[in-house]
Design a protein around this motif. Structure first.
Motif, PDB file in Angstrom:
ATOM      1  N   PHE A 140      44.323  47.052  33.343  1.00  0.00           N
ATOM      2  CA  PHE A 140      44.665  48.150  34.098  1.00  0.00           C
ATOM      3  C   PHE A 140      43.495  48.584  34.777  1.00  0.00           C
ATOM      4  N   PHE A 141      42.202  48.631  34.220  1.00  0.00           N
ATOM      5  CA  PHE A 141      41.058  49.043  34.945  1.00  0.00           C
ATOM      6  C   PHE A 141      40.210  47.921  35.513  1.00  0.00           C
ATOM      7  N   TYR A 142      40.188  46.691  35.113  1.00  0.00           N
ATOM      8  CA  TYR A 142      39.418  45.677  35.602  1.00  0.00           C
ATOM      9  C   TYR A 142      39.864  45.383  36.972  1.00  0.00           C
ATOM     10  N   PRO A 143      40.886  45.227  37.287  1.00  0.00           N
ATOM     11  CA  PRO A 143      41.601  44.936  38.592  1.00  0.00           C
ATOM     12  C   PRO A 143      41.307  46.106  39.654  1.00  0.00           C
ATOM     13  N   ASP A 199      35.148  45.370  45.852  1.00  0.00           N
ATOM     14  CA  ASP A 199      35.098  44.267  46.651  1.00  0.00           C
ATOM     15  C   ASP A 199      34.279  43.247  46.261  1.00  0.00           C
ATOM     16  N   TYR A 200      34.396  42.954  44.748  1.00  0.00           N
ATOM     17  CA  TYR A 200      33.334  42.077  44.143  1.00  0.00           C
ATOM     18  C   TYR A 200      33.859  40.520  44.432  1.00  0.00           C
ATOM     19  N   LEU A 212      31.758  35.859  41.216  1.00  0.00           N
ATOM     20  CA  LEU A 212      30.820  35.792  40.227  1.00  0.00           C
ATOM     21  C   LEU A 212      30.452  37.080  39.715  1.00  0.00           C
ATOM     22  N   GLU A 213      30.609  38.016  40.470  1.00  0.00           N
ATOM     23  CA  GLU A 213      30.511  39.617  40.297  1.00  0.00           C
ATOM     24  C   GLU A 213      31.507  39.929  39.354  1.00  0.00           C
ATOM     25  N   ALA A 214      32.716  39.678  39.930  1.00  0.00           N
ATOM     26  CA  ALA A 214      33.629  39.931  38.942  1.00  0.00           C
ATOM     27  C   ALA A 214      33.913  39.434  37.688  1.00  0.00           C
ATOM     28  N   MET A 215      33.413  38.082  37.520  1.00  0.00           N
ATOM     29  CA  MET A 215      33.483  37.403  36.340  1.00  0.00           C
ATOM     30  C   MET A 215      32.524  38.118  35.139  1.00  0.00           C
ATOM     31  N   THR A 216      31.307  38.313  35.949  1.00  0.00           N
ATOM     32  CA  THR A 216      30.264  39.091  35.187  1.00  0.00           C
ATOM     33  C   THR A 216      30.914  40.454  34.575  1.00  0.00           C
ATOM     34  N   PHE A 217      31.476  41.083  35.311  1.00  0.00           N
ATOM     35  CA  PHE A 217      31.923  42.475  35.120  1.00  0.00           C
ATOM     36  C   PHE A 217      33.030  42.200  33.934  1.00  0.00           C
ATOM     37  N   GLY A 218      33.978  41.264  34.198  1.00  0.00           N
ATOM     38  CA  GLY A 218      35.002  41.170  33.251  1.00  0.00           C
ATOM     39  C   GLY A 218      34.625  40.690  32.036  1.00  0.00           C
ATOM     40  N   LEU A 236      46.437  37.989  47.125  1.00  0.00           N
ATOM     41  CA  LEU A 236      47.190  39.104  47.619  1.00  0.00           C
ATOM     42  C   LEU A 236      46.453  39.485  48.918  1.00  0.00           C
ATOM     43  N   ILE A 237      45.348  39.994  48.820  1.00  0.00           N
ATOM     44  CA  ILE A 237      44.484  40.392  50.089  1.00  0.00           C
ATOM     45  C   ILE A 237      44.652  39.482  51.303  1.00  0.00           C
ATOM     46  N   HIS A 238      44.628  38.241  50.871  1.00  0.00           N
ATOM     47  CA  HIS A 238      44.599  37.026  52.156  1.00  0.00           C
ATOM     48  C   HIS A 238      46.087  37.253  52.625  1.00  0.00           C
TER      49      HIS A 238
END
Length: 154
Positions: free
Chosen positions: A19-22, A29-30, A33-39, A149-151
């Motif tokens: 729920f919160f990660y996405p 707007d990660y 690499l930033e998204a993987m690090t955060f996850g 989805l954004i694309h």
């Protein structure tokens, strides 16, 4: 205030990853690499906390349930709890630790899945490894889905 928001989402993602990660990686707007690090950081915090301290929490709640059972004896066993137990045993028997680890971030919460995994399997390092691989997989898949989805939208 941004640091407090980051820490809040990190802790919330470590418990309810799907729920919160996405929400957070979309909001910030990660890049990949930033998204993987955060996850992976959120997953590591949640998994390691509940794998290594889950026994203490389990024993605490088990004692509470025993005290409640002594003061208020159960009237009748519910059919629902038997179905849940069967589902958990089937998950363990059919898919093993990999099944529990891969379902943790999306269907089961990370804390519940970690406590469940430590009930069935005793090598905590192995459990953490499985959970981290599963969280890396879901982090990448969610990021790719979000980007696609954004694309499509823009």
């Amino acid at each position: 205030m941004q640091l407090l928001e980051y820490i809040s989402f990190l802790l919330l993602s470590s418990v309810k990853f799907f729920f919160f990660y996405p929400v957070f990686i979309t909001k910030e707007d990660y890049n990949f690499l930033e998204a993987m690090t955060f996850g992976l950081t959120a997953g590591f915090i949640g998994s390691s906390t509940f794998i290594f301290f889950g026994d203490v929490m389990y024993q605490f709640f088990h004692r509470l349930a025993l005290k409640k059972a002594i003061t208020h004896p159960p009237k009748e066993k519910k059919q629902r709890s038997i179905k849940h137990r069967r589902l958990i045993v089937k998950l363990r028997d059919d898919y093993g630790l990999w099944g529990i680890a891969f379902l943790a971030p999306i269907l089961i919460t990370i804390p519940l899945a970690c406590i469940l995994a430590t009930r069935f399997y005793h090598n905590k390092g192995k459990i953490l490894g499985h959970f981290m691989i599963a969280i890396a997989f879901w982090s990448a898949l969610i990021y790719i889905f979000k980007s696609s989805l954004i694309h499509l939208i823009s």
